[in-house]
Every structure is written in structure tokens, then in C-alpha cells.
Design an enzyme around this catalytic site. Structure first.
Site, short mmCIF file in Angstrom:
data_model
loop_
_atom_site.label_atom_id
_atom_site.label_comp_id
_atom_site.label_asym_id
_atom_site.label_seq_id
_atom_site.Cartn_x
_atom_site.Cartn_y
_atom_site.Cartn_z
N GLU A 60 -64.15 17.83 -55.41
CA GLU A 60 -65.42 17.38 -54.84
C GLU A 60 -66.34 18.54 -54.47
O GLU A 60 -67.55 18.48 -54.68
CB GLU A 60 -65.18 16.48 -53.62
CG GLU A 60 -64.66 15.08 -53.97
CD GLU A 60 -63.17 15.05 -54.30
OE1 GLU A 60 -62.49 16.08 -54.09
OE2 GLU A 60 -62.68 14.00 -54.77
N HIS A 129 -60.51 4.68 -48.47
CA HIS A 129 -61.32 3.98 -49.46
C HIS A 129 -62.34 3.03 -48.82
O HIS A 129 -62.93 2.21 -49.51
CB HIS A 129 -60.43 3.16 -50.41
CG HIS A 129 -59.65 3.98 -51.38
ND1 HIS A 129 -58.68 4.85 -50.98
CD2 HIS A 129 -59.71 4.09 -52.74
CE1 HIS A 129 -58.14 5.44 -52.05
NE2 HIS A 129 -58.77 5.00 -53.12
#
Lengths: 326, 396
Positions: A60, A129
């Protein structure tokens, strides 16, 4: 007027930007051949090639950091972070670099990077999530934070985000990806300004402010309240930074009561900022304290109990009752 | 690493490096041309590159190294006098910086960390502008696009990713360019230190660079100390060897040898510009002074170590060479000294004169486009400030 899901609307918006701006490109993990885990970028690699739709290594910080470099070279990268809870490895690049390059260069450098993050809960998923980290980014000057709640806005706001010369974090309400709505692809209409809040339901007794995934919840609560004879106004913020306090203030001056609802933890959240700001701006118009409806001060809970965590219609109605009891 | 990526002979150098890596503490092979005694040796690969450096260029190397050392002394003194908030000395690393910077071409874009004053000098950044950040009047100081020299980055290693992204942009530009474009091919250099090599962003930048064959040269100045923590804590193998794990060439060069540094960097930049992918250079050098003026090296390292490195001084060895070979006379060295004093004088006077910005400038540059919160807070500040002015008027 076309009808499409929010996911499809973002896909179409990205397609339009890739077509109109040869210097735009998408990058992220699994966004190419797979089309993204939510298929938001489905089919784009076939149409634009792997130079424009880049399947990146799983990193990321690398995705955002290289996007910054591309932007410095004149490109308009759109990064996808696969899930909200995975943005933190890129947090350094976003907050210490991306947000500050324009300021530290005294405006000589711009970094028009868009970071797309599917966020929020309600999908029964596992740890990391389902988070709502928008306040962490909104607190950082130099970033713009926006979140659409419907397909029309999703289609236009992603394009506006890519055109914007500032870095934009584009929070996508993942549990609404399949929510269908009408999209006027010829006319942005009211959505032309991605930073202005919309009054999506007019009312006179109280105001509910929400954004992203909670807008449909706020509307449902407002509808339910009509059964008790209440007239509730609902505002879709659309943008978290900048935050359109003028629209909220005008509404509060009309209704005298304000409920702010978001999924992120209540403490230190956007709701607190709105409450504080409105009490400064419209104190004498308030008939009741501003009430926040949000998540608890805990890591996002396991999916089997997330219904107890998430703001829902009942929690908003309870807040309305409290507000109206003053 | 495929042998096709390396010029003939480099494999042997690297093989020796790799072998040494298996035995920590053992001496490691590195490219060296100009030894500490000032004599020029040879290298099967890089001597050819060194031959491109004519005597005039060597004198420029020496002049730039001497000037930046003098600048460094002056900036350190200014910090001690309270004129700078902090200073980051480079003494000892002049050859690594001047040698590598002179290998770059104007179309190459450079991402420094925060100690690359020598690179800035070569890239024609006004050294007064470079001091703005340390004086506390700017977070930048110069227009990076004027000389293709990016602003300093204080967060370790963050710029290595920007460098790779920028290099990916260069690749795309070349694809978009018309077939008859005469634009020279470009590459990027990312500077970082041995301490920064421990940061995850260095790893990710090398993964991305390798994945996309980006035209980037990673230039690691291994100056042996990450503030007080030695290189041994950062790595168990020579840093140059790490490149092998990513699939591109890694070369350790004597960072105190401007000729070797230049030769190796020139090779690496050509390699990158020609589309053959990234290169990692580890310039093996030493920070003679403190990490910054805020630390005290006597607390964490032995003076004997410093003394041993002073014997390898980059300026002394080039001076010896220039004198022995008759490439520079006394008048040249006198002139260099006079130029250095002149530069110090300039730095002293301009530092005092660096303009303190108005905080309104900060409001103006947070965002590229209009942002209501900025407008609101600026309006509040104006009204607040005006209140003092009217108080003053009333008092008068």
C-alpha cells in the site's frame, strides 16, 4: 437517464476519466485482470491496457508513494486500496507526503492523486474489512475527503476527484455498491460541486446529517418518523473535507435540532466536529443538544455482532426521540 | 541477476562482494579507482568510464567538494550561533555527492533526502535557498522543477517511492512521445542513507522499480551511522547485495573516491536511461561529523574510528592526485580556498537576510483549489489581527 449500481457508476466514471484524460491511470492490487475484489474496475484493463490500469505489487505504501511520483511527473493516478483497514501501511505516504507537498513547495508542485477506499461495515466480513477511518484523514490538512451515497454522485464525484488538483480520498460505501440508482451521464446537475452538501429530504422538526453508507439509513429513519407525525430533514454531506457547514447551519436554523450519524467511532469523529461547529454557529437556534449516533470506542467488532455496533434506523430514531424531548 | 544486465567484469566484482557477505566482518570488494594515497588504480569495467573525466572535470570535482565542505562548516557555525534551527552536516561525504551528481544530466530528476547539499550545489540550487528550511522560514526553499532537484524529505525513505513513481512517469512519457522526438532519455536518482535502508519504503520502492523496470538509480550513502546506531544493526550483508534479491545490479563503490563514484553512477544512469532497469549503488563512506547538530558522536562512537576515516578523506586524496599528476598548481588551490571563503561570506550574509514569511502564505498553499475551511480560518485570523491594529490606533 441510465440506471446502474454504485459500483457500476464508479466504473463508468473511471472509464470516462481514462477516456478524457490520457494522463490518468488506475493502480492497485488486483484491479486489472480481476477487475478489483468488488469488480469496480472490471473490464477497464481490456479497454485501456496495463499501462493505464496497473496491477501493482501488494504494497500500500508503494502504491501511494509511486502514485505521488507519477503525479509529480504530470500524471493523475487513481489508487485503489483494497479495504479500509489496509490503508494504514500507506498512512505515512498519505499524511506526511501526499497531503503536504503542495504546501511545502509553496504551491509550485501539485499532486492530483485520488485514493479510492471501499469503507464501512455491514457486509459480514472479517477483521480489517469494515472500518471507517475518514476522521484520521479529515484531520490532515491538504487532503480532500469525499464519499458518495448514490450512483449519480458516484459517477460524477469520481470524475471531479480525478480533475481536482488536490489529493482526494474517495471513500466508497462498500455495502451500497449494489444499490441501484439513476445516473444522468450528460448532466452532473446538483452534483456539479462535489464539495457541497445536499438536502436530500426536507423537513421542519429536526435535521439528520449523514454521508456515504448511512444516507439510506437516515432517510429510512426520517420516513419512519413521519409515522409519528414528525417532519425530518436529511442532509447528505457528500464531502467531509471540506465540510459544508453552511448547508447544515441553514437546516438547523430551520429545524432547531440536529442528529449526526456515521459509522466511525463517535469519539473524536466527524460528528463531534459538526456538533461543535453548529453549537458555535447556531447556539441560539438549537432546541436541544446536538446528538451523535456512531460506533463505539472499540475495534470494529466481529461480524456476528456488528448489527449492535452499526448505527441503524432504531438508533437514529432513539436519538430523534431524545432530541425532540427537550 | 542476469549477466546481460552488467558490463563485462562486473560479475566478478559482485561475486567477490557476495562471497564476503557470507562471512560478516570480512572485507568486502568495492569499486575503487583513486586510493587514499592519491594514486589511480584500475578497474576492469569502470576505468573506461573514468577515462571520460578530463582534467578540467577533475578540478571541478575538487572545487565543488571544497566549496561544499566550506559551506558545511559555515552552516554548522551558523547553527551554533543560533541562526539555524538545525544543521545536517555532510563533511566526509563530498565525493559521494559531488561525484554522483556530476554524472547526472539536466533532464534527470533527483530525489534527495536531507543531507544532499553537495548534490544541490552541482544542480545549481542557490545554497541560500537551501538554508531556508534549516532557518525555519520554509519547508522547502527552491523550485524543484528549475533544476530537477526535488525538495528535501525528512521522513526517511519516503522519497524513494516518489522516485520510482517519477521514473514510471518518464517511461510513460517516452511511450507517449512522438517517434521523432529528440528529447534526451531521462532517469531518476533516489538518494538515501544506510539508516533509511531499514525503512519499508526502500523495500517497496525496489520491488516496484524491479516490477516495472523503472529507470531509477538508488544511491545509498552508507555513512555508517544512523544517528547513533551503526550499519551493523541495519544489515547483515553489504547493502549493495540486497539488489540481487530484487533482480537488478548492486554495486558497492568507494564513496570517498569521486572518480569511482562518478564512473559507477554514469554507468548506472546510462543503464537506466537505456531501459535496462534500476541499479543500486552503495557508496561506502563516512559521516565525519554528527548526524545533525542535535547529536554528539562522542557518545556513540570511538574517536579512533573517526581518525581512521579521516585518513581516507575524499578531498585529500583528490588533491594529492591533482598535485602528483601536475593537473593543478598552487594558484588553483589558493583560488579554491578564496572561492570557499567567498561562498561562506555569501551564506552568512544571505542567511541573516532570509525573509520570514507571513502566515497568510501558509493559508494560501495548503490546497491547490479553493477550500472553504481555509477561507474561513484566514478570515478569522485577519479579523483577529485587525483587532490588535485598532487597539493600537485607539492607544495612539
Amino acid at each position: 437517464m441510465a440506471t446502474m449500481t454504485i459500483a457500476k457508476a464508479i466504473n463508468e466514471g473511471l472509464r470516462a476519466s481514462l477516456t478524457n484524460n490520457p494522463k490518468s491511470l488506475l493502480m492497485g492490487e488486483d484491479i486489472g485482470h480481476l477487475g478489483g475484489v468488488y469488480r469496480v474496475t472490471d473490464g477497464l484493463i481490456k479497454e485501456f491496457g496495463d499501462d493505464r490500469v496497473v496491477d501493482t505489487p501488494l504494497a500500500e505504501s508503494g502504491i501511494v508513494g509511486t502514485a505521488i511520483g507519477l503525479a509529480l511527473r504530470g500524471y493523475s493516478p487513481v489508487c485503489e486500496i483494497q479495504f479500509d483497514g489496509f490503508v494504514y501501511p500507506a498512512f505515512n505516504q498519505i499524511t506526511t507526503q501526499l497531503a503536504k507537498i503542495h504546501a511545502r513547495s509553496l504551491g509550485k508542485l501539485t499532486v492530483p492523486v485520488v485514493i479510492r477506499i471501499p469503507y464501512g461495515g455491514g457486509i459480514g466480513s472479517i477483521e480489517h474489512h469494515s472500518e471507517s477511518p475518514e476522521a484520521l484523514f479529515a484531520h490532515t490538512a491538504g487532503l480532500r475527503i469525499i464519499s458518495p451515497s448514490n450512483a449519480h454522485d458516484a459517477y460524477w464525484m469520481i470524475q471531479k476527484a480525478i480533475e481536482c488538483q488536490d489529493p482526494v480520498i474517495f471513500f466508497e460505501p462498500k455495502r451500497r455498491y449494489w444499490l441501484k440508482g439513476e445516473v444522468d451521464v450528460d448532466n452532473a446537475g446538483l452534483s456539479e460541486d462535489p464539495f457541497k452538501a445536499h438536502v436530500v429530504r426536507e423537513g421542519t422538526d429536526a435535521t439528520i446529517v449523514a454521508y456515504g453508507p448511512l444516507v439510506p439509513v437516515a432517510l429510512a429513519a426520517a420516513n419512519a418518523a413521519t409515522e409519528d407525525g414528525r417532519s425530518i430533514e436529511v442532509i447528505d454531506l457528500r464531502s467531509i473535507s471540506p465540510l459544508d457547514f453552511d448547508t447544515v447551519e441553514a437546516s438547523v436554523k430551520k429545524t432547531g435540532r440536529l442528529i449526526v450519524a456515521h459509522e466511525a467511532p463517535t469519539f473524536g469523529g466527524i460528528g463531534g466536529e459538526i456538533a461543535a461547529r453548529i453549537s458555535e454557529r447556531a447556539f441560539l437556534h438549537l432546541e436541544a443538544p446536538v446528538i451523535r449516533v456512531g460506533g463505539f470506542h472499540m475495534p470494529y467488532p466481529v461480524a456476528k455482532v456488528e448489527e449492535d455496533y452499526l448505527p441503524d434506523i432504531d438508533k437514529i430514531l432513539e436519538a430523534l426521540d431524545r432530541s425532540l424531548s427537550y | 541477476m542476469g549477466s546481460t544486465q552488467l558490463p563485462p567484469g562486473t560479475e566478478e566484482t559482485l561475486a567477490a562482494t557476495t562471497a564476503a557477505a557470507a562471512a560478516p566482518g570480512e572485507p568486502v570488494e568495492m569499486v575503487q579507482l583513486l586510493g587514499p594515497d592519491g594514486t589511480l588504480g584500475s578497474d576492469p569495467v569502470f576505468s573506461d568510464y573514468a577515462k571520460r573525466i578530463d582534467p578540467e572535470k577533475l578540478r571541478v570535482f575538487y572545487t565543488d567538494m571544497a566549496r561544499i565542505r566550506r559551506f558545511d562548516q559555515e552552516a554548522t557555525a551558523l547553527q551554533r550561533q543560533g541562526e539555524l534551527a538545525l544543521w545536517v552536516p555532510l563533511t566526509g561525504q563530498e565525493a559521494a555527492q559531488i561525484g554522483s551528481a556530476h554524472a547526472s544530466q539536466s533532464q534527470d530528476y533527483i530525489f534527495p533526502t536531507y543531507r544532499e547539499h553537495g548534490v544541490a550545489l552541482v544542480r545549481n540550487v542557490d545554497l541560500a535557498e537551501l538554508l531556508k528550511q534549516f532557518r525555519g522560514v520554509s519547508n522547502g526553499g527552491w523550485d524543484p522543477r528549475e533544476n530537477n532537484f526535488h525538495l528535501y524529505t525528512l521522513v526517511l525513505a519516503a522519497q524513494t517511492l516518489h522516485a520510482v513513481g517519477y521514473a514510471m512517469g518518464i517511461q510513460r512519457d517516452q511511450k507517449l512521445a512522438a517517434a521523432d522526438s529528440t528529447d534526451p532519455k531521462a532517469a531518476v536518482i533516489a538518494y538515501f542513507g544506510d539508516g533509511a535502508s531499514s525503512e519499508g519504503d526502500v523495500h517497496e520502492s525496489m520491488v516496484f522499480a524491479a516490477s516495472y523496470n523503472a529507470p531509477v538509480v538508488f544511491f545509498c550513502q552508507n555513512n555508517h551511522w544512523a544517528i547513533s546506531v551503526p550499519t551493523e544493526v541495519q544489515t547483515k550483508v553489504p547493502l549493495a547485495n540486497r539488489a540481487k534479491g530484487y533482480g537488478f545490479p548492486g554495486i558497492r563503490v568507494d564513496g570517498n573516491d569521486a572518480i569511482a563514484v562518478h564512473a559507477v553512477t554514469e554507468w548506472a544512469l546510462e543503464h537506466a536511461r537505456e531501459g535496462r532497469g534500476p541499479v543500486l549503488i552503495e557508496a561506502y563512506t563516512y559521516r565525519v561529523g554528527a548526524h545533525t547538530t542535535a547529536d554528539d558522536p562522542t557518545k556513540y562512537r570511538e574517536s579512533a574510528e573517526e581518525a581512521a576515516w579521516r585518513e581516507k578523506d575524499p578531498l585529500d586524496r583528490l588533491e594529492k592526485y591533482l598535485r602528483t599528476e601536475g593537473l593543478a598548481d598552487e594558484a588553483f588551490f589558493d583560488q579554491v580556498k578564496a572561492d570557499g571563503d567567498e561562498l561562506a561570506k555569501y551564506v552568512r550574509s544571505t542567511t541573516h537576510g532570509l525573509e520570514v514569511p507571513d502566515i497568510r502564505d501558509a493559508f494560501a498553499s495548503v490546497y491547490a483549489e479553493q477550500h472553504p475551511l481555509i477561507a474561513e480560518e484566514l478570515a478569522w485570523f485577519e479579523e483577529y489581527s485587525a483587532g490588535f491594529e485598532s487597539d493600537q490606533e485607539a492607544a495612539n
